[in-house]
Design an enzyme around this catalytic site. Structure first.
Site, PDB file in Angstrom:
ATOM      1  N   HIS A  15       9.522 -11.717 -10.304  1.00 39.27           N
ATOM      2  CA  HIS A  15       8.113 -12.102 -10.122  1.00 39.27           C
ATOM      3  C   HIS A  15       7.803 -13.520 -10.563  1.00 39.27           C
ATOM      4  CE1 HIS A  15       7.434  -8.447  -8.179  1.00 39.27           C
ATOM      5  NE2 HIS A  15       7.866  -7.740  -9.206  1.00 39.27           N
ATOM      6  N   THR A 106      10.080  -1.010  -5.335  1.00 34.05           N
ATOM      7  CA  THR A 106      11.051   0.042  -5.031  1.00 34.05           C
ATOM      8  C   THR A 106      10.451   1.384  -5.442  1.00 34.05           C
ATOM      9  OG1 THR A 106      12.711  -1.599  -5.592  1.00 34.05           O
ATOM     10  CG2 THR A 106      13.486   0.644  -5.269  1.00 34.05           C
ATOM     11  N   GLU A 156      21.314   3.955 -12.593  1.00 32.64           N
ATOM     12  CA  GLU A 156      20.068   3.524 -13.227  1.00 32.64           C
ATOM     13  C   GLU A 156      18.998   4.532 -12.835  1.00 32.64           C
ATOM     14  OE1 GLU A 156      19.003  -0.619 -13.171  1.00 32.64           O
ATOM     15  OE2 GLU A 156      16.863  -0.137 -13.257  1.00 32.64           O
ATOM     16  N   HIS A 199      11.985   0.620 -14.397  1.00 27.04           N
ATOM     17  CA  HIS A 199      10.855   0.579 -13.450  1.00 27.04           C
ATOM     18  C   HIS A 199       9.576   0.989 -14.157  1.00 27.04           C
ATOM     19  CE1 HIS A 199       8.695   0.283  -9.706  1.00 27.04           C
ATOM     20  NE2 HIS A 199       9.778  -0.264  -9.214  1.00 27.04           N
TER      21      HIS A 199
HETATM   22  N1  PXP Z   1      15.305  -1.577 -11.964  1.00 24.30           N
HETATM   23  C1  PXP Z   1      15.285  -1.580 -10.616  1.00 24.30           C
HETATM   24  C2  PXP Z   1      16.458  -1.001  -9.896  1.00 24.30           C
HETATM   25  C3  PXP Z   1      14.191  -2.139  -9.909  1.00 24.30           C
HETATM   26  O1  PXP Z   1      14.166  -2.111  -8.572  1.00 24.30           O
HETATM   27  C4  PXP Z   1      13.146  -2.730 -10.644  1.00 24.30           C
HETATM   28  C5  PXP Z   1      12.020  -3.400  -9.908  1.00 24.30           C
HETATM   29  O2  PXP Z   1      12.479  -4.468  -9.173  1.00 24.30           O
HETATM   30  C6  PXP Z   1      13.226  -2.721 -12.031  1.00 24.30           C
HETATM   31  C7  PXP Z   1      14.296  -2.102 -12.675  1.00 24.30           C
HETATM   32  C8  PXP Z   1      12.173  -3.332 -12.885  1.00 24.30           C
HETATM   33  O3  PXP Z   1      10.952  -2.702 -12.660  1.00 24.30           O
HETATM   34  P1  PXP Z   1       9.631  -3.371 -13.200  1.00 24.30           P
HETATM   35  O4  PXP Z   1       9.501  -4.691 -12.508  1.00 24.30           O
HETATM   36  O5  PXP Z   1       8.577  -2.401 -12.837  1.00 24.30           O
HETATM   37  O6  PXP Z   1       9.814  -3.542 -14.691  1.00 24.30           O
END
Ligand code: PXP
Length: 250
Positions: A15, A106, A156, A199
């Protein structure tokens, strides 16, 4: 195997690129963010090269591969195009995720059980190249077992549903989801998989996840980049690290 050491923090810098792309300029620079994250205690950097290149671009991946001293986790969909980029860049790890063009992020886990033969063939050359392949999946035992069968080194576990329930104040449902995540982590570890999670994690919801003993790594992005607006990226990461350590009793 239960991992009792320090829980690793992977910082997802997608981001930073989202903000850069909003203006079509060269800043903020994702590589600069990654280097600052490394200096602030991140154990790895995750970046997602989406098919539509909405945030991270090919040149960002090249710059990250060359410019950071900690492991790069290259997140992508299991497509031929991505496979050839990953095999050219040879990142430390590759996390396979489902991708839908219209989604904002995702949304769910990968259906490994429903696409086993194709994913096994996809993973094989990456493994041979020494890349640690990770499957981003839900806690369903079928998906965990299929990930082990196709030769993934890592799973994951998707914490998005837990994070949503927590944010909506649905305490009982969030706890049930957490229990299912913990059970999934134990099953994956028993199969010899290294277990990560991520996530939607924030300061408010990270500790119960970080306390799951089989977890070796959390990947956190959106919240940290947002929090960096208020406290700076270094302090935002340091506070997440502190909360993870509290949860681990270390
Ligand atoms: N892990 C995976 C596989 C993801 O796709 C994401 C989002 O891009 C994240 C972790 C991190 O999620 P967040 O940005 O919500 O912390």
């Amino acid at each position: 195997m239960t991992y009792r050491g320090k829980l690793r923090l992977g910082v997802n810098i997608d981001h930073v690129a989202t903000v850069r792309n909003a203006r079509g300029s060269a800043w903020p620079d994702p590589l600069r963010a990654a280097i600052l994250a490394e200096a602030s205690g991140a154990d790895g950097i995750t970046a997602h090269l989406r098919e539509d290149r909405r945030h991270i671009r090919d040149a960002d991946m090249e710059a990250l591969r060359a410019g950071i001293g900690i492991p790069l986790n290259f997140e992508c969909a299991a497509t031929e195009e991505m496979q050839s980029i990953v095999l050219r860049l040879l990142p430390h790890a590759c996390c396979l995720v489902p991708e839908r063009r219209e989604e904002r992020t995702t949304e769910g886990g990968l259906d490994v059980a429903g696409d086993e033969a194709r994913l096994r063939a996809f993973v094989a050359p990456l493994r041979e190249a020494g890349i640690r392949v990770s499957m981003f999946i839900g806690h369903d035992p079928r998906q965990i077992e299929a990930s082990a069968r196709i030769g993934a080194a890592v799973v994951e576990l998707h914490t998005g549903h837990y994070s949503d329930l927590h944010a909506e104040g649905q305490q009982g449902e969030a706890e049930a989801e957490l229990t299912a995540l913990a059970r999934g982590a134990a099953r994956a570890a028993a199969l010899g998989l290294e277990v990560h999670a991520g996530h939607g994690l924030t300061y408010e919801n990270v500790e119960p996840v970080a306390a799951i003993p089989e977890l070796m790594e959390l990947n956190i992005g959106h919240f940290l980049i947002g929090e960096a607006i208020f406290r700076g990226l270094g302090p935002a990461i340091e506070e997440m690290r502190r909360r993870m350590d509290v949860a681990r009793g270390s």
